[in-house]
Design a protein around this motif. Structure first.
Motif, mmCIF file in Angstrom:
data_model
loop_
_atom_site.group_PDB
_atom_site.id
_atom_site.type_symbol
_atom_site.label_atom_id
_atom_site.label_comp_id
_atom_site.label_asym_id
_atom_site.label_seq_id
_atom_site.Cartn_x
_atom_site.Cartn_y
_atom_site.Cartn_z
ATOM 1 N N ASN A 1 0.808 -1.052 -0.114
ATOM 2 C CA ASN A 1 0.081 -0.202 -0.274
ATOM 3 C C ASN A 1 1.191 0.917 -0.049
ATOM 4 N N LYS A 2 -0.071 2.045 0.249
ATOM 5 C CA LYS A 2 1.447 3.461 0.372
ATOM 6 C C LYS A 2 2.385 3.839 0.884
ATOM 7 N N SER A 3 2.040 3.230 2.151
ATOM 8 C CA SER A 3 2.987 3.068 3.334
ATOM 9 C C SER A 3 3.946 2.151 3.707
ATOM 10 N N GLN B 1 8.100 8.665 1.869
ATOM 11 C CA GLN B 1 7.480 9.887 1.133
ATOM 12 C C GLN B 1 8.479 9.690 -0.082
ATOM 13 N N SER C 1 8.588 6.015 -2.064
ATOM 14 C CA SER C 1 7.617 5.912 -2.234
ATOM 15 C C SER C 1 7.175 5.583 -4.029
ATOM 16 N N SER C 2 7.944 6.258 -5.309
ATOM 17 C CA SER C 2 7.777 5.842 -6.858
ATOM 18 C C SER C 2 9.073 4.799 -7.157
ATOM 19 N N SER D 1 7.446 2.328 -5.855
ATOM 20 C CA SER D 1 5.851 1.187 -6.631
ATOM 21 C C SER D 1 6.616 0.494 -7.812
#
Length: 238
Positions: free
Chosen positions: A204-206, A221, A224-225, A228
């Motif tokens: 997930n995002k975190s 943060q 994250s890119s 992903s």
């Protein structure tokens, strides 16, 4: 660096073989260790199973010692990566060496071309094995850990925790250097974390959720890119 053990109870034969090995692989960084006593060799191997990459071993030793085949059987129990080259002055032992997986059987005096073939084959096998392992220095010992068994890395200043399902190894270094050594399946997701993507069950995002340890590894943060993109590329390649 390729570490080579020569096991022979004849001092003259050891000297001749060592000189031939030096000349044959002069362009390859290597070190040679010699043993006239079987137990000395086993003692050193037991204290550090990854001490040697290749062993050139005679078949016949003095009475009250193991023969070369028995010696290498015991050695492989502790060091499965060891590449064995048997040497002997008698061809009658040729069938017996097949009791154990080995690279080559050479007759004394050693033919230079056959020795070159044997060493090159053993070195190639060693390189292939080393590509699958990460060499760690842990508590003053050298330890080889299979790369695919590593689930994630955690960094705390200069200490890196290398986590597998069953063990955590504390080593010194920079997390970037370890990620580079481990290859494309490993993804940096945080200043202090990197994961082996083959163990990621969900993202997930975190956080990444890892199996089989059911642990969440944070995704910051700033990463994250990268995380992903790496994860989507990995699952797309499966």
């Amino acid at each position: 660096m390729i570490n080579i053990a020569i096991c022979d109870d004849d001092e003259n034969h050891i000297r001749l073989i060592a000189n031939q090995v030096h000349e044959t692989i002069a362009a390859t960084p290597h070190r040679i260790f010699t043993y006239q006593n079987c137990q000395d060799f086993l003692k050193h191997l037991k204290s550090n199973p990854f001490m040697f990459d290749i062993a050139l071993c005679d078949i016949l030793f003095k009475p009250a010692q193991l023969n070369g085949i028995e010696l290498m059987k015991k050695a492989k129990e502790h060091a499965s990566q060891l590449q064995v080259i048997f040497v002997s002055g008698m061809g009658k032992f040729y069938p017996d060496v097949y009791q154990l997986e080995h690279v080559y059987f050479l007759l004394k005096p050693l033919d230079n071309n056959r020795l070159r073939d044997a060493l090159h084959k053993a070195i190639k096998k060693t390189i292939d094995i080393n590509e699958d392992f990460l060499l760690l220095t842990c508590e003053r010992k050298k330890i080889k850990v299979k790369k695919q068994s590593i689930i994630f890395l955690e960094s705390n200043k200069r200490i890196i925790k290398v986590n597998t399902k069953d063990h955590t190894y504390n080593v010194y270094g920079k997390i970037d250097e370890y990620i580079e050594s481990l290859g494309s399946k490993f993804c940096r997701c945080h200043k202090s974390f990197a994961v082996n993507l083959q163990y990621v069950d969900a993202m997930n995002k975190s956080a990444f959720t890892l199996l089989p340890i059911k642990k969440e590894i944070p995704i910051s943060q700033g990463f994250s890119s990268i995380a992903s993109t790496a994860f989507l590329q990995y699952i797309g390649a499966q």
